[in-house]
Each structure stands twice: as C-alpha cells, then as structure tokens.
Design a protein around this motif. Structure first.
Motif, mmCIF file in Angstrom:
data_model
loop_
_atom_site.group_PDB
_atom_site.id
_atom_site.type_symbol
_atom_site.label_atom_id
_atom_site.label_comp_id
_atom_site.label_asym_id
_atom_site.label_seq_id
_atom_site.Cartn_x
_atom_site.Cartn_y
_atom_site.Cartn_z
ATOM 1 N N UNK A 63 1.123 -0.878 -0.044
ATOM 2 C CA UNK A 63 0.193 -0.097 0.202
ATOM 3 C C UNK A 63 1.167 1.276 -0.250
ATOM 4 N N UNK A 64 1.874 1.753 0.598
ATOM 5 C CA UNK A 64 2.893 2.873 0.846
ATOM 6 C C UNK A 64 3.300 2.644 -0.412
ATOM 7 N N UNK A 65 3.617 1.596 -1.110
ATOM 8 C CA UNK A 65 4.180 1.514 -2.013
ATOM 9 C C UNK A 65 3.052 2.241 -3.787
ATOM 10 N N UNK A 66 2.100 2.215 -3.173
ATOM 11 C CA UNK A 66 0.777 2.627 -3.775
ATOM 12 C C UNK A 66 0.494 3.712 -3.686
ATOM 13 N N UNK A 67 0.590 4.833 -2.835
ATOM 14 C CA UNK A 67 0.810 6.002 -2.267
ATOM 15 C C UNK A 67 1.624 6.809 -3.225
ATOM 16 N N UNK A 68 3.053 5.746 -2.732
ATOM 17 C CA UNK A 68 3.923 7.308 -2.949
ATOM 18 C C UNK A 68 3.768 7.722 -4.717
ATOM 19 N N UNK A 69 3.639 5.747 -5.569
ATOM 20 C CA UNK A 69 3.475 6.559 -6.793
ATOM 21 C C UNK A 69 2.099 7.399 -7.196
ATOM 22 N N UNK A 70 1.125 6.729 -6.636
ATOM 23 C CA UNK A 70 0.320 7.674 -6.547
ATOM 24 C C UNK A 70 0.429 9.189 -6.199
ATOM 25 N N UNK A 71 0.871 9.700 -5.235
ATOM 26 C CA UNK A 71 1.094 11.381 -5.264
ATOM 27 C C UNK A 71 2.138 11.089 -6.098
ATOM 28 N N UNK A 72 3.397 10.508 -6.833
ATOM 29 C CA UNK A 72 3.993 11.305 -7.782
ATOM 30 C C UNK A 72 3.514 10.930 -9.543
ATOM 31 N N UNK A 73 2.511 10.463 -9.377
ATOM 32 C CA UNK A 73 1.626 10.513 -10.902
ATOM 33 C C UNK A 73 0.913 11.708 -10.866
ATOM 34 N N UNK A 74 0.447 12.305 -9.030
ATOM 35 C CA UNK A 74 -0.966 13.162 -9.642
ATOM 36 C C UNK A 74 -0.371 14.713 -9.176
#
Length: 122
Positions: free
Chosen positions: A80-91
């Motif tokens: 989940x932390x990886x997914x959230x980090x990648x989501x922040x980077x994306x958005x």
C-alpha cells in the motif's frame, strides 16, 4: 472569463492495467504495453490542460491490496505504501495546475489509504 474544471478518475496506480510512472522503483518488469499507452495519454492530458480553478479527482486512485480472486493480481507492487507513493508522484504535476483540488473516495477495496492521497489537495 470561463472557469476551467479538470476531472480525472479511476487511476488504479500500480495495477497492471492502470497508471504507473515509467521510472517507478520496483523490482518488477518495466511498463507493459497497456501501461505505456495509459502513461502517454496521462502525460498528454497534463501537458495540454490550462491552469485550473478546480480539479476533481474521483476514486479508485490506487489498485489496493485486497485480492478477490485466486489468481495473482499482477500489480507492480501490492504494498500500500508503494501504491500511495506512486499515486502521489503521478498526481502532483496535475495538482500543481489547480487552485483547488477535491477528491471523491473510491471503493474501500481500492482506496483504503486513510486520507493520505487526499492530502495532495491541501
């Protein structure tokens, strides 16, 4: 003067069928054909939109960690932390173009982030 409203939804970041930043730090294979296409569309969207008064980001921002079926999910990361980090980077590049950012939560099976991604709107 017209107001500009941006809308994006259902990113499913780090899913094998969702957005994934091309240089994302995983030990898995590089972007697949679907991810390359989606990332190109996303970059085009971000580069072409003007300054926004309001950006609305609608649910299922990450793929999530709950597995509903017996077969493997095939996510770039089930963490989940990886997914959230990648989501922040994306958005972040998109959020920087808006005066106000609003989130509409997705289904809990995908977006059990405890509000972390929604903090991008602050």
């Amino acid at each position: 003067m017209p107001a500009h409203l941006g809308l994006i939804s259902d990113l499913h970041v780090l899913s094998k069928y969702g957005l994934m930043p091309p240089d994302w730090r995983t030990n898995r294979a590089p972007l697949n054909r679907v991810q390359k296409y989606l990332w190109g569309c996303y970059e085009n969207y971000v580069s072409r939109i003007p300054h926004l008064e309001t950006l609305l980001i609608v649910g299922d921002l990450v793929e999530g960690t709950v597995q509903l079926r017996a077969e493997p999910r095939g996510n770039a990361s089930d963490d989940e932390v990886d997914q959230l980090d990648a989501c922040e980077e994306t958005l972040l590049p998109l959020c920087r173009k808006a005066d106000a950012v609003y989130f509409v939560a997705g289904t809990p099976i995908h977006d059990a982030s405890g509000g972390r991604v929604e903090a991008l709107g602050d």
